[in-house]
Write a protein that holds these residues in place. Structure first.
Motif, mmCIF file in Angstrom:
data_model
loop_
_atom_site.group_PDB
_atom_site.id
_atom_site.type_symbol
_atom_site.label_atom_id
_atom_site.label_comp_id
_atom_site.label_asym_id
_atom_site.label_seq_id
_atom_site.Cartn_x
_atom_site.Cartn_y
_atom_site.Cartn_z
ATOM 1 N N ASN A 242 51.498 34.503 46.005
ATOM 2 C CA ASN A 242 50.377 33.751 46.912
ATOM 3 C C ASN A 242 49.156 33.930 46.673
ATOM 4 O OD1 ASN A 242 52.370 32.907 49.389
ATOM 5 N ND2 ASN A 242 52.975 35.104 48.834
ATOM 6 N N HIS A 261 52.713 24.953 41.715
ATOM 7 C CA HIS A 261 53.470 24.928 43.073
ATOM 8 C C HIS A 261 54.823 24.422 42.622
ATOM 9 C CE1 HIS A 261 49.635 25.475 44.639
ATOM 10 N NE2 HIS A 261 49.080 24.135 44.212
ATOM 11 N N SER A 267 52.087 29.581 46.228
ATOM 12 C CA SER A 267 51.457 29.062 47.444
ATOM 13 C C SER A 267 50.007 29.263 47.217
ATOM 14 C CB SER A 267 52.224 29.630 48.505
ATOM 15 O OG SER A 267 53.487 29.501 48.749
#
Ligand SMILES: NC(=O)c1ccc[n+]([C@@H]2O[C@H](COP(=O)([O-])OP(=O)(O)OC[C@H]3O[C@@H](n4cnc5c(N)ncnc54)[C@H](OP(=O)(O)O)[C@@H]3O)[C@@H](O)[C@H]2O)c1
Length: 331
Positions: A242, A261, A267
């Protein structure tokens, strides 16, 4: 406690005479409405305060307003049953210096719905060394962990590392068990960044790559600068890592591709401290006062200023010269 007839505040105007800010004497009646009056003990300086105070960014949505997106102090009077005279409270974001008068004032009038009771484990001073910057760093980690970030995924990169959000993120993330790689334009501050918990200090060139996918180097990260460095961080993040986007110190733009992605499941998480719902806000402050409390708050607080000194701090900040946090003190 008696409220004086007038008090000092740092107020921002934009009218026929131009954009200007400075110290003024105000009365309580000059301030935005609210149920609670607070004698402000501390505020802080965030990048957004520098944009608002100088007019270099469009932050205020009405004029004039008192500046300062953060404040902490003692309740002087309250028309809301949840707060009583003498209570210690803090407010970060929540429309301060955007749609309402902010924290650069000896007295502030705030809406009870935005006031947070100072959590056990933090002093008023510590709460403002943290301020919006610490809240943002912790909110980023909360969001990443909700999306399964874990130390085993690899090091977290922190860009804009010497700044307020960056310094606090290094301290919080390392305390939470992550290996942190600080990315900075200030090589001479490597010792400072290591002393906060950075395992490695990288130059900005570490995030200068331009291909849609690069060799994996980070488990994820917190970006404070935007632009090509954020695109490069996404391209170097490990599958299912992330990246939290919090800032635009370099640029508000982001030119990237979908490859990180759709190939790696990376993310990109948004972090918007100002509009955070109350339950999340309370949870973040609880963590900041306990298991995520930074260990080096005194070192991160590199400067103190009174309201008079604010313009000088704003200029240094907008020139990229920040180091840690500036605390605003009151008589
Ligand atoms: N989303 C939110 O809720 C939220 C909340 C708080 C702050 N922010 C944003 O986060 C950013 C950081 O805020 P802050 O209060 O920590 O500011 P700060 O203390 O001034 O730190 C900014 C840091 O960014 C780096 N930097 C500055 N100019 C740069 C450039 N042109 N290219 C690359 N790096 C540059 C510098 O670090 P190095 O010299 O170490 O590289 C600087 O110390 C700001 O954009 C602010 O608006 C967002």
């Amino acid at each position: 406690m008696a409220i004086p007839g007038s008090f000092n505040a740092f107020r921002i105007h934009n009218d026929a005479a131009g954009y200007r800010s400075g110290l003024e004497r105000l009365t309580l009646d000059d301030l935005s409405p609210g149920e609670i009056v607070v004698k402000v003990a501390f505020s802080s300086v965030n990048f957004k305060d520098a944009l608002a105070g100088t007019g270099k960014g469009r932050i205020l949505r009405e004029f004039p307003l008192v500046g300062g997106i953060d404040l902490a102090g003692h309740v002087v009077s309250s028309a809301d049953p949840r707060f009583r005279e003498g209570d210690e409270v803090l407010v970060t974001g929540s429309g301060l210096s955007e749609t309402r008068d902010g924290g650069y004032s000896e007295y502030a009038r705030i809406e009870a719905k935005w006031a947070i009771a100072l959590p056990i484990g933090l002093s008023l001073r510590e709460s403002m060394i943290l301020g919006t910057a610490g809240f943002t760093a912790a909110l980023a980690l909360l969001r990443m962990e909700e999306n399964r970030q874990a130390p085993a995924l690899g090091p977290l990169a922190v860009t804009g590392a010497t700044g307020g959000v960056g310094s606090l993120a290094i301290d919080i993330f390392s305390r939470a068990g992550y290996t942190v790689h600080a990315v900075t334009g200030k090589a001479e501050q490597a010792g400072y960044l290591q002393s906060l918990g950075a395992a490695e200090v990288l130059g900005r060139d570490a995030l200068a790559t331009t291909r849609p996918l690069e060799s994996v180097r980070f488990g994820g990260g917190l970006d404070n600068v935007g632009g090509p460095m954020l695109a490069s961080l996404l391209a170097q993040t490990r599958p299912y890592g992330n990246v939290a986007s919090a800032g635009l110190a370099a640029s508000p733009e982001l030119a990237t591709t979908v490859m990180p992605h759709i190939i790696r499941g990376v993310s990109l998480l948004g972090v918007a401290s100002a509009g955070t719902a109350r339950d999340i806000r309370e949870e973040v402050w609880r963590r900041l006062a306990s298991d995520w409390k930074p260990r080096h708050l005194d070192r991160i607080c590199t400067r103190e200023t009174t309201l008079e000194g604010l313009p000088e701090v704003f200029d240094a900040m907008l020139a990229g010269g920040s180091l840690g946090r500036t605390l605003v003190t009151f008589p």
